[in-house]
Design an enzyme around this catalytic site. Structure first.
Site, PDB file in Angstrom:
ATOM      1  N   SER A 206      29.419   2.956 -15.013  1.00 34.26           N
ATOM      2  CA  SER A 206      30.180   2.535 -13.827  1.00 34.26           C
ATOM      3  C   SER A 206      31.536   1.971 -14.221  1.00 34.26           C
ATOM      4  CB  SER A 206      29.398   1.503 -13.021  1.00 34.26           C
ATOM      5  OG  SER A 206      28.193   2.064 -12.544  1.00 34.26           O
TER       6      SER A 206
ATOM      7  N   LYS B 120      18.210   1.467 -17.524  1.00 35.08           N
ATOM      8  CA  LYS B 120      19.205   0.407 -17.381  1.00 35.08           C
ATOM      9  C   LYS B 120      19.096  -0.062 -15.950  1.00 35.08           C
ATOM     10  CE  LYS B 120      24.061  -0.716 -16.983  1.00 35.08           C
ATOM     11  NZ  LYS B 120      25.477  -0.313 -17.022  1.00 35.08           N
TER      12      LYS B 120
END
Length: 300
Positions: free
Chosen positions: A49, A168
């Site tokens: 991200s 994650k």
């Protein structure tokens, strides 16, 4: 910690630096990677991200993975974000990432048709990708950005797949993370997706973290990880407290623009985010200087 964990330790989800005219700034990226080469990080995540992956073309993504692998020291691993909206493109990018040296594929959930992405649909998506992937697949749960949560029930199911080796989890839900740790195979790697809950994740049995703040304070994050792992609670608590403010600033507080400004402030290259994202305001920039200095970070 099980010796069977392929992936453990602290990874920095690196920023993608851009030139003034919005092309990838390769020289700046090489300089940033030289800094991470000197750190105690286990590796880096490219196209997470923080890497603005959603704003890059397929070709740019592939060039990023190749370049990072070429400029990172051999002993540090590269995890590549390969999650695309379609199953087919995710598989294609995963195969290409493997070919240029990525050690694992980090696959975020698709998000556009979120009303249709039920657990069975996501399960089929991930199984198809993992079946075809030449490298291990790590699930990526990022509900704040995708609007979808990979709940423990589906993660526990997907963890049974031999080529799905970890998750994650950026949800910040420590109850959820603990449930996943407790109900997945012993060699399934559970990573904290933010520095704010690294200590809690490691104490619950997680094995590492992929943390925005590791871009700015890599060795501090490694020290926190090691202190938590060794049960040195006074040290772990002190370090967890130390990173909370800067971590908040470069994640939920100021977002990618804040992370990039922080990189500039510590002598690396952050530059501007790619539009439609915008740089931080001068006021936020001033606030960021104080936050970093208060955490003992040298600002240039």
């Amino acid at each position: 910690m099980s010796s069977a964990h392929i992936f453990s330790g602290i990874y920095a989800p690196i920023a993608t630096p851009f030139t003034q005219d919005n092309h990838i700034h390769w020289e700046a990226l090489a300089n940033n990677l030289a800094f991470y080469n000197q750190s105690r990080l286990a590796g880096v995540v490219v196209l997470g991200s923080n890497g603005e992956f959603a704003l890059l073309s397929h070709q740019e993504k592939l060039e990023m993975i190749r370049f990072v692998r070429e400029h990172l020291v051999k002993e540090k691993l590269v995890i590549a974000g390969t999650g695309c909206e379609s199953t087919a493109e995710t598989m294609e990018l995963g195969a290409q990432a493997a070919a240029v040296g990525a050690a694992a594929a980090l696959v975020v959930t698709p998000w556009y048709y979120k009303g249709s992405y039920t657990d069975p649909v996501l399960e089929k998506h991930y199984h198809t990708i993992a079946d075809a992937s030449p490298i291990p697949v790590m699930l990526y749960n990022m509900p704040r950005n995708t609007g979808l949560n990979l709940a423990p029930a589906i993660v526990n199911k997907l963890a049974q797949h031999p080529n799905i080796i970890g998750v994650k989890d950026s949800s910040g839900d420590i109850v959820q993370i603990t449930n996943i740790i407790n109900n997945t195979p012993a060699d399934f790697s559970v990573f904290a997706g933010s520095g704010s809950f690294l200590m809690a994740t490691i104490l619950a049995g997680g094995v590492g973290g992929t943390l925005a703040i590791a871009n700015i304070m890599p060795d501090t994050c490694v020290e926190l990880y090691e202190a938590s792992l060794q049960g040195d609670l006074p040290k772990a608590r002190a370090l967890q407290k130390l990173i909370m403010q800067p971590n908040a600033a470069v994640t939920t507080g100021m977002g990618i623009a804040g992370l990039k400004k922080a990189l500039d402030l510590i002598g690396l290259y952050g530059g501007k985010p790619r539009p439609p994202l915008q740089p931080v305001s001068p006021e936020d920039g001033t606030r960021l200087v104080k936050i970093l200095q208060d955490a003992g970070v040298t600002v240039t």
